[in-house]
Design an enzyme around this catalytic site. Structure first.
Site, short mmCIF file in Angstrom:
data_model
loop_
_atom_site.label_atom_id
_atom_site.label_comp_id
_atom_site.label_asym_id
_atom_site.label_seq_id
_atom_site.Cartn_x
_atom_site.Cartn_y
_atom_site.Cartn_z
N LYS A 90 -0.10 6.07 13.42
CA LYS A 90 1.20 5.40 13.52
C LYS A 90 2.29 6.40 13.88
O LYS A 90 3.17 6.12 14.69
CB LYS A 90 1.51 4.69 12.20
CG LYS A 90 0.57 3.51 11.94
CD LYS A 90 0.74 2.96 10.54
CE LYS A 90 -0.28 1.86 10.29
NZ LYS A 90 -0.22 1.37 8.91
N HIS A 100 -2.11 8.38 -4.94
CA HIS A 100 -2.90 7.20 -5.29
C HIS A 100 -2.65 6.79 -6.73
O HIS A 100 -2.20 7.59 -7.56
CB HIS A 100 -4.40 7.41 -5.03
CG HIS A 100 -5.03 8.46 -5.89
ND1 HIS A 100 -5.42 8.23 -7.18
CD2 HIS A 100 -5.34 9.75 -5.64
CE1 HIS A 100 -5.95 9.32 -7.69
NE2 HIS A 100 -5.91 10.26 -6.77
#
Length: 123
Positions: A58, A107
């Site tokens: 991206k 995470h």
């Protein structure tokens, strides 16, 4: 020029994918697989690396086109900070676009996320 990419991945989805040796071969490069062997293949680590690869694509602005995911390896320095080791077509595209990359991964119990900042001179 500055570009950003971000991605969020469900760790459980990656955990299921890791049951297939083909997934490891398709997504992770030789150095990443060696690190997984050395430190243990943890689903949250693999999910973070997968999210980083998606975020890289991206930030690059191409999506996952023109290179393979194995060419975008997520490694860690001696302090544990993640960085990209690019090879093949991924390295060539980044060089052609004159881009360097900064990477951050995190995470929770359920999700892994990565943010990539691409920066460089405009051509």
């Amino acid at each position: 020029m500055i570009r950003n990419g971000i991605d969020l991945v469900e760790i459980e989805r990656i955990r299921r994918s890791l049951e297939s040796p083909a997934f490891l071969q398709k997504v992770f490069g030789e150095h990443e697989r060696a690190a997984f062997s050395e430190h243990g293949l943890r689903a949250e680590s693999a999910a973070g690396a997968f999210a980083a690869k998606e975020a890289f694509s991206k930030a690059l602005g191409t999506g996952i086109r023109g290179f393979s995911l194995q060419e975008v390896e997520v490694l860690h320095d001696r302090y544990g900070a993640p960085y990209f080791q690019l090879s093949g077509k991924a390295a060539a595209i980044a060089a052609e676009m004159n881009l360097q990359f900064a990477l951050s991964i995190t995470h929770t119990q359920d999700y892994a996320a990565a943010v990539v900042t691409a920066f460089g001179k405009e051509l």
